[in-house]
Design an enzyme around this catalytic site. Structure first.
Site, PDB file in Angstrom:
ATOM      1  N   SER A 146      -6.704 124.696 -16.135  1.00  0.00           N
ATOM      2  CA  SER A 146      -6.517 123.892 -17.351  1.00  0.00           C
ATOM      3  C   SER A 146      -6.989 124.719 -18.530  1.00  0.00           C
ATOM      4  CB  SER A 146      -7.345 122.606 -17.250  1.00  0.00           C
ATOM      5  OG  SER A 146      -7.428 121.934 -18.491  1.00  0.00           O
ATOM      6  N   TYR A 159     -15.503 117.860 -16.556  1.00  0.00           N
ATOM      7  CA  TYR A 159     -14.165 118.273 -16.141  1.00  0.00           C
ATOM      8  C   TYR A 159     -13.958 119.757 -16.404  1.00  0.00           C
ATOM      9  CZ  TYR A 159      -9.053 118.634 -16.103  1.00  0.00           C
ATOM     10  OH  TYR A 159      -7.752 119.017 -15.850  1.00  0.00           O
TER      11      TYR A 159
END
Length: 255
Positions: A146, A159
């Site tokens: 990501s 995250y």
């Protein structure tokens, strides 16, 4: 299911029944690859298989939970028992359910993300490499990182930490196994229009205008755009690429 063992290539996509996973499966099925989708929801998986096979493609679904080492083992045991080989893998399943500054973040949610995003992916990656080496024909693996694995992202610290771990695993595996015919890479998507993002916007966890403004291209990405990058990394067209994180982020990383 009886054993199908043949020369048809086989791919596993975790979290493959929706979004980026399903779009990647669509491209692989078109190449003549048999795609094994995994996920926690059998009904969703069945619908995805029906969609992918309606024009003659080859796909199946196995219920698997990336939070469970036993479930991960069962997934790959099933694939090898039924098809006898593993050529491609996409470690796509993951959790993103924390929107708080670090001082206010929920340790329980962080632990859940670590279990799925890091340990679950690690166990999949480990087994995938083992089977590709044992098969004697090598293979290709793509991990879902990501932009949060390459940058600090406010209100997404836990995250981001898990996706930084994915980047570390990817680069190390690329160094360790590319000379043995197993190429491991990752993609780092920006914000993508998936059900997860849509639900978060609906619940007020994210503001769509703010997310869009993060990307110089002026919009969020589409699942098929990430799938195209994954498909390339899985293919022989990327045969000189190993241990790389491919940014597909609408220009985010260029800022």
């Amino acid at each position: 299911m009886s054993s199908i063992k043949s020369d048809k290539k086989v791919a596993v996509i975790t979290g493959g029944a929706t979004g980026i996973g399903k779009e990647t499966a669509r491209l692989l099925v078109a190449d003549g690859v048999h795609v094994v989708l995994s996920g926690r929801r059998a009904d969703v998986g069945a619908r995805a298989v029906e969609e992918l096979t309606k024009d003659g493609g080859s796909a199946s679904f196995v219920v698997a939970d990336m939070d469970s080492p036993e479930s991960i083992k069962a997934l790959f045991d099933s694939v090898l028992a039924d098809y006898g080989r593993l050529d491609h893998a996409v470690n796509n399943a993951g959790l993103a359910h924390e929107t708080a500054a670090i001082a206010d973040a929920d340790p329980v949610k962080f632990q859940e993300m670590l279990s799925t995003n890091v340990m679950g992916l690690f166990l999949c990656l480990q087994r995938e490499i083992q089977e590709m080496l044992a098969g004697g024909h090598g293979g290709t693996i793509v991990n879902l990182a990501s932009i949060a694995g390459l940058n600090g992202i406010p209100w997404s610290g836990p995250y981001a930490a898990t996706k930084h771990a994915v980047v570390g695993l990817t680069k190390t595996a690329g160094l360790e196994y590319s000379s043995q015919g197993v190429r491991v890479n990752a993609v780092a998507p920006g914000a993508i229009k998936t059900d997860i993002i849509a639900n978060a916007i609906t619940l007020g966890q994210y503001d769509e205008d703010t997310i869009t403004a993060m990307h110089p291209i002026g919009r969020m990405g589409l699942p098929r755009e990430i799938a195209a990058g994954i498909h390339w990394l899985l293919s022989d067209e990327s045969s000189f690429v190993a241990g790389t994180v491919l940014n597909i982020d609408g220009g985010f990383q260029a800022k």
